[in-house]
Design an enzyme around this catalytic site. Sequence first.
Site, PDB file in Angstrom:
ATOM      1  N   CYS A   1      10.694  49.105 -47.473  1.00  0.00           N
ATOM      2  CA  CYS A   1      11.277  50.426 -47.152  1.00  0.00           C
ATOM      3  C   CYS A   1      12.411  50.808 -48.084  1.00  0.00           C
ATOM      4  CB  CYS A   1      11.751  50.434 -45.705  1.00  0.00           C
ATOM      5  SG  CYS A   1      10.457  49.968 -44.575  1.00  0.00           S
TER       6      CYS A   1
ATOM      7  N   HIS B   1      16.574  55.784 -44.757  1.00  0.00           N
ATOM      8  CA  HIS B   1      15.232  55.359 -44.362  1.00  0.00           C
ATOM      9  C   HIS B   1      15.092  55.632 -42.864  1.00  0.00           C
ATOM     10  CE1 HIS B   1      11.713  53.137 -43.515  1.00  0.00           C
ATOM     11  NE2 HIS B   1      12.319  52.085 -43.011  1.00  0.00           N
TER      12      HIS B   1
ATOM     13  N   ASN C   1       8.307  55.661 -38.779  1.00  0.00           N
ATOM     14  CA  ASN C   1       8.741  54.933 -39.981  1.00  0.00           C
ATOM     15  C   ASN C   1       7.580  54.915 -40.986  1.00  0.00           C
ATOM     16  OD1 ASN C   1       9.352  52.951 -41.865  1.00  0.00           O
ATOM     17  ND2 ASN C   1      10.244  51.528 -40.397  1.00  0.00           N
TER      18      ASN C   1
HETATM   19  N1  ACO Z   1       6.966  49.676 -24.868  1.00  0.00           N
HETATM   20  C1  ACO Z   1       7.488  49.150 -23.752  1.00  0.00           C
HETATM   21  N2  ACO Z   1       8.178  48.005 -23.746  1.00  0.00           N
HETATM   22  C2  ACO Z   1       8.352  47.373 -24.912  1.00  0.00           C
HETATM   23  C3  ACO Z   1       7.819  47.865 -26.133  1.00  0.00           C
HETATM   24  C4  ACO Z   1       7.100  49.070 -26.078  1.00  0.00           C
HETATM   25  N3  ACO Z   1       6.567  49.635 -27.173  1.00  0.00           N
HETATM   26  N4  ACO Z   1       8.154  47.014 -27.123  1.00  0.00           N
HETATM   27  C5  ACO Z   1       8.870  46.029 -26.566  1.00  0.00           C
HETATM   28  N5  ACO Z   1       8.987  46.240 -25.223  1.00  0.00           N
HETATM   29  C6  ACO Z   1       9.665  45.435 -24.249  1.00  0.00           C
HETATM   30  C7  ACO Z   1       9.817  43.991 -24.682  1.00  0.00           C
HETATM   31  O1  ACO Z   1       8.654  43.247 -24.368  1.00  0.00           O
HETATM   32  C8  ACO Z   1      11.007  43.563 -23.892  1.00  0.00           C
HETATM   33  O2  ACO Z   1      10.584  43.271 -22.578  1.00  0.00           O
HETATM   34  P1  ACO Z   1      11.233  41.998 -21.787  1.00  0.00           P
HETATM   35  O3  ACO Z   1      12.685  42.306 -21.717  1.00  0.00           O
HETATM   36  O4  ACO Z   1      10.498  42.036 -20.494  1.00  0.00           O
HETATM   37  O5  ACO Z   1      10.910  40.818 -22.661  1.00  0.00           O
HETATM   38  C9  ACO Z   1      11.858  44.830 -23.827  1.00  0.00           C
HETATM   39  O6  ACO Z   1      10.983  45.918 -24.109  1.00  0.00           O
HETATM   40  C10 ACO Z   1      12.997  44.840 -24.806  1.00  0.00           C
HETATM   41  O7  ACO Z   1      12.485  44.420 -26.072  1.00  0.00           O
HETATM   42  P2  ACO Z   1      13.363  44.403 -27.365  1.00  0.00           P
HETATM   43  O8  ACO Z   1      12.532  43.910 -28.509  1.00  0.00           O
HETATM   44  O9  ACO Z   1      14.656  43.694 -27.058  1.00  0.00           O
HETATM   45  O10 ACO Z   1      13.663  45.962 -27.533  1.00  0.00           O
HETATM   46  P3  ACO Z   1      14.675  46.627 -28.507  1.00  0.00           P
HETATM   47  O11 ACO Z   1      15.584  47.493 -27.756  1.00  0.00           O
HETATM   48  O12 ACO Z   1      15.265  45.654 -29.491  1.00  0.00           O
HETATM   49  O13 ACO Z   1      13.721  47.586 -29.362  1.00  0.00           O
HETATM   50  C11 ACO Z   1      12.637  47.742 -31.475  1.00  0.00           C
HETATM   51  C12 ACO Z   1      12.668  47.041 -30.131  1.00  0.00           C
HETATM   52  C13 ACO Z   1      12.413  49.226 -31.219  1.00  0.00           C
HETATM   53  C14 ACO Z   1      11.484  47.185 -32.282  1.00  0.00           C
HETATM   54  C15 ACO Z   1      13.989  47.505 -32.184  1.00  0.00           C
HETATM   55  O14 ACO Z   1      14.306  46.140 -32.203  1.00  0.00           O
HETATM   56  C16 ACO Z   1      13.987  48.024 -33.604  1.00  0.00           C
HETATM   57  O15 ACO Z   1      13.833  49.191 -33.852  1.00  0.00           O
HETATM   58  N6  ACO Z   1      14.212  47.131 -34.583  1.00  0.00           N
HETATM   59  C17 ACO Z   1      14.254  47.509 -35.967  1.00  0.00           C
HETATM   60  C18 ACO Z   1      12.864  47.582 -36.446  1.00  0.00           C
HETATM   61  C19 ACO Z   1      12.725  48.302 -37.738  1.00  0.00           C
HETATM   62  O16 ACO Z   1      13.347  49.320 -37.955  1.00  0.00           O
HETATM   63  N7  ACO Z   1      11.864  47.776 -38.591  1.00  0.00           N
HETATM   64  C20 ACO Z   1      11.512  48.383 -39.783  1.00  0.00           C
HETATM   65  C21 ACO Z   1      12.418  48.025 -40.901  1.00  0.00           C
HETATM   66  S1  ACO Z   1      11.881  48.800 -42.307  1.00  0.00           S
HETATM   67  C22 ACO Z   1      10.566  47.991 -43.095  1.00  0.00           C
HETATM   68  O17 ACO Z   1      10.740  47.437 -44.125  1.00  0.00           O
HETATM   69  C23 ACO Z   1       9.210  47.943 -42.522  1.00  0.00           C
END
Ligand code: ACO
Length: 382
Positions: free
Chosen positions: A103, A245, A275
């Site tokens: 990214c 980004h 994204n």
């Molecule tokens: N729908 C419903 N529930 C979900 C989903 C979903 N899509 N995804 C995860 N959950 C659940 C999990 O299972 C977890 O449940 P649990 O507590 O029972 O175990 C709960 O929601 C919380 O999960 P987290 O992973 O802690 O959620 P978080 O608030 O951290 O959000 C996310 C997850 C959105 C992926 C976040 O961590 C994020 O955006 N991270 C950055 C990712 C990113 O930007 N990546 C790209 C970088 S750029 C590149 O180079 C590709």
Amino acid sequence: MSVPDTVLTNDDLSAIVDTSDEWIRSRTGIRERRIASDKETTATLGLKAAQRALEVADILPVELDMIIVATSTPENIFPSTASLIQSWLGANKAGAFDLSAACSGFVYAVDMATQAIRTGRIQKALVIGSETMTRVLDWSDRGTCILFGDGAGAVVLEASPVEGGVLSAVLRSDGSGSDLLGIPTVGSYDMAPNETLPDVHRMSKMHMNGGEVFKFATRVIGESINQALDLAGLTIKDLSLIVPHQANLRIIAAAARGLKVEENLFFVNLDRYGNTSAASIPIALVEAIQQGRIKENDHIAFVGFGGGLTWASMVVKWGAPKPEDRTKALNRQRREAIYAFAFWRGRLLRLSRQINNLIKRIRPEQGRMERLRRRVDRQDFK
Ligand code: ACO
């Protein structure tokens, strides 16, 4: 910019994985994303964005010296996606290569093109960020498949006697985080003798440790923007817009808090595209210009972060030459003619190679006999 027509909403996604519109919007800010059709690929989306960029800059493809495609979803390992686009554009004086920095790729690529222009080696470069992320998603992993979309954006950079353009750039990498985010493929280790070939389909799916990537992103955005500002001799107060980004609204909000600036200093359109990896900054840049958020001589910043881990910031003094309206219609016709010529040239060359191969297969004995006859004539029996 060029994005596919097909829209996949959060509600559509909730029919595929156990998620909801409410969860996705509140955790990421994303409402919908675009999905490539069967006929669309990283190269075709990139080509469309490139043609539009050439139109805006009003230059001919043959004027380009360099084409860089920043992508994590290339058509092949080689030939590069950039080479394919180069041939479709008919940019027959341009070098072309793909750049892999996830990214952060677009910011890296703009810096590479800028440096080549600044040394005087080249005059004009086309930089494209293009991705078909939805082709490499694990659609059973609700933690990743809700985040990404497809699209492309492109810019033309050219040498100018007017001071401005890219003022500074900070490119960084920390490969110790390679396990946090990636799209593995069959690589040199897997192909080593005695290794059993892995399951290709499983290998090309993206994996991510969302929480760790989140922490990394919020840390590096502010840090690297400040470093780029220092290099440019500016402060955050000089910036009229940051084009980040587009990964997650909460990441952008945390970065704004860290930099002690209003959230609206950051341009956001991830609600509609999700994204799109290396394509997200150029797509956001185009929409920021369309919405009048960037004006001549504004200081703006780009910031990218992602797999590698990689991150990059850049400060730009915005300035785009205004082409003479008079030349536009004529140049448009010239571009269309070059695209048509490039299309048929490529087709005919490939066809003639196929015919040649066919003839060689039909008449291999004749070829051998001919060589033997020539050797007999020369009395060459060694
Ligand atoms: N729908 C419903 N529930 C979900 C989903 C979903 N899509 N995804 C995860 N959950 C659940 C999990 O299972 C977890 O449940 P649990 O507590 O029972 O175990 C709960 O929601 C919380 O999960 P987290 O992973 O802690 O959620 P978080 O608030 O951290 O959000 C996310 C997850 C959105 C992926 C976040 O961590 C994020 O955006 N991270 C950055 C990712 C990113 O930007 N990546 C790209 C970088 S750029 C590149 O180079 C590709």
